[in-house]
Design a protein around this motif. Structure first.
Motif, PDB file in Angstrom:
ATOM      1  N   PRO A  89      45.037  25.946  35.597  1.00 52.03           N
ATOM      2  CA  PRO A  89      44.678  24.693  34.921  1.00 52.03           C
ATOM      3  C   PRO A  89      43.612  23.973  35.746  1.00 52.03           C
ATOM      4  CG  PRO A  89      47.063  24.885  35.230  1.00 52.03           C
ATOM      5  CD  PRO A  89      46.444  26.001  35.997  1.00 52.03           C
ATOM      6  N   GLY A  90      42.687  23.331  35.048  1.00 51.33           N
ATOM      7  CA  GLY A  90      41.651  22.590  35.761  1.00 51.33           C
ATOM      8  C   GLY A  90      40.425  23.412  36.079  1.00 51.33           C
ATOM      9  N   PHE A  91      40.366  24.662  35.564  1.00 47.92           N
ATOM     10  CA  PHE A  91      39.200  25.519  35.800  1.00 47.92           C
ATOM     11  C   PHE A  91      38.728  26.125  34.485  1.00 47.92           C
ATOM     12  CE2 PHE A  91      41.148  25.344  39.931  1.00 47.92           C
ATOM     13  CZ  PHE A  91      40.081  25.355  40.816  1.00 47.92           C
ATOM     14  N   GLU A  92      37.429  26.399  34.405  1.00 43.84           N
ATOM     15  CA  GLU A  92      36.891  27.132  33.259  1.00 43.84           C
ATOM     16  C   GLU A  92      36.109  28.325  33.775  1.00 43.84           C
ATOM     17  OE1 GLU A  92      34.389  24.496  31.128  1.00 43.84           O
ATOM     18  OE2 GLU A  92      33.135  23.996  32.858  1.00 43.84           O
ATOM     19  N   ARG A  93      36.149  29.386  33.014  1.00 43.20           N
ATOM     20  CA  ARG A  93      35.551  30.632  33.460  1.00 43.20           C
ATOM     21  C   ARG A  93      34.028  30.603  33.419  1.00 43.20           C
ATOM     22  NH1 ARG A  93      36.108  36.755  31.061  1.00 43.20           N
ATOM     23  NH2 ARG A  93      35.413  37.731  32.972  1.00 43.20           N
TER      24      ARG A  93
END
Ligand SMILES: [Zn+2]
Length: 336
Positions: A28-32
């Protein structure tokens, strides 16, 4: 769905992209980041896990501080060798918030007077003087910091301006050079019609996600025939150095902690990125080293080692060896 799952760990699993790149377990809290920022390739393999520690921001920015203890993998592109994060924080303005450093006035003043980067700055000014006739000496320093490079360029007769987003260093640089220091990014400055004969980025490009967007803006800021000068750490050489130090000593590897060095350039990927931004006659060589003011024999030895490594890295072909810890690139804007 990718089969990997970690029940109860707070991780989420996302589908692999349609182009066949592998799926990824995201926290959670990250995008690829699915594609290489330099060549667009999707064959990205993990090679170093960065730590995040924002304990210093516990009062200043509690949302940023929440990333403390997280880890992000760096991945290397099989197509061009460039290294970048596998994922980026989704916190809005993550990088601006991380770089919102509230330096003391005394420290900023010291950065203006400090000579530790002068070998790098002098080498750049020598090369620009070789490539650009004196009648066309308008220079923009992107990431001007406290203004030392602007000052050294003025001493050599250049008309200078800077870009610096940090309000304290921008104000200091403007006050102590008498030159304009813009508080906007390169895209905005280009759209406003500003043009220069030379644009210089020293220890800046490694900090900016999606670096090709900035390179395109730099091309727009240059007159036809103008020169861009870019100095960055050599990501592959730094990785090898850190691994050896960690094996041989008590040193803990440190490559891109907190995603500070979000771009890990190699000589090949740097040439490609600059060329793809519209520059011609792109050259990359080993960059001159910083020479920190050390005390006594140890400081002299440290300086001597750095100079010797730079001399060795300057031999033909040696830019592709781990001796070249930093890279200096030049490119010429096309005439169209
Ligand atoms: Zn690539």
């Amino acid at each position: 769905m990718n089969a990997e799952s970690r029940a109860g760990s707070g991780f989420s699993v996302i589908d692999p992209p349609e182009d066949g790149a592998p799926g990824l377990v995201l926290k959670p809290g990250f995008e690829r980041v699915a594609r290489c920022w330099v060549c667009g390739g999707v064959r990205l393999s993990r090679y170093y896990e960065c730590r995040m520690d924002f304990s210093e921001y516990v009062e200043q920015d509690p949302e940023l501080h929440q990333y403390t203890g997280q880890h992000v993998w760096l991945v290397r592109c099989a197509g061009c060798g460039f290294g970048q994060p596998e994922a980026l924080p989704t916190l809005p303005n993550f990088f601006d918030r991380m770089y919102d450093q509230r330096w003391s006035d005394a420290w900023v003043q010291q950065e203006f007077s400090a000579t530790y980067k002068d070998l790098i700055f002098d080498a750049i000014l020598n090369e620009l003087a070789n490539r650009i006739p004196p009648a066309r000496h308008r220079l923009l320093d992107v990431g001007a910091h406290a203004g030392r490079f602007m000052h050294l360029a003025q001493v050599r007769g250049w008309t200078v301006e800077g870009i610096e987003l940090n309000p304290r260093t921008a104000a200091y640089a403007q006050a102590h050079t008498g030159a304009h220091v813009h508080r906007v990014n390169a895209h905005t400055l280009a759209l406003d019609g500003h043009r220069y004969d030379a644009v210089v980025l020293t220890d800046v490009l490694e900090h900016i996600p999606e670096p090709t967007r900035l390179l395109a803006a730099l091309a727009a800021l240059l007159e036809p025939g103008g020169i861009v000068a870019i100095k960055v750490p050599n990501g592959s050489a730094q990785w090898i150095k850190e691994r050896w130090l960690a094996r041989l000593t008590a040193h803990r590897m440190s490559l891109a902690e907190n995603l500070v060095h979000v771009n890990q350039f190699t000589p090949r990927s740097l040439v490609r990125a600059v060329r793809d931004a519209g520059f011609r006659r792109v050259q990359v060589s080993a960059a001159a080293p910083e020479l920190p003011a050390g005390n006594g024999v140890r400081g002299m030895l440290d300086g001597a080692v750095r100079r010797a490594m730079f001399a060795a890295a300057s031999f033909p072909g040696a830019v592709h060896t781990p001796l070249a810890l930093h890279l200096q690139a030049y490119g010429t804007k096309g005439q169209q």
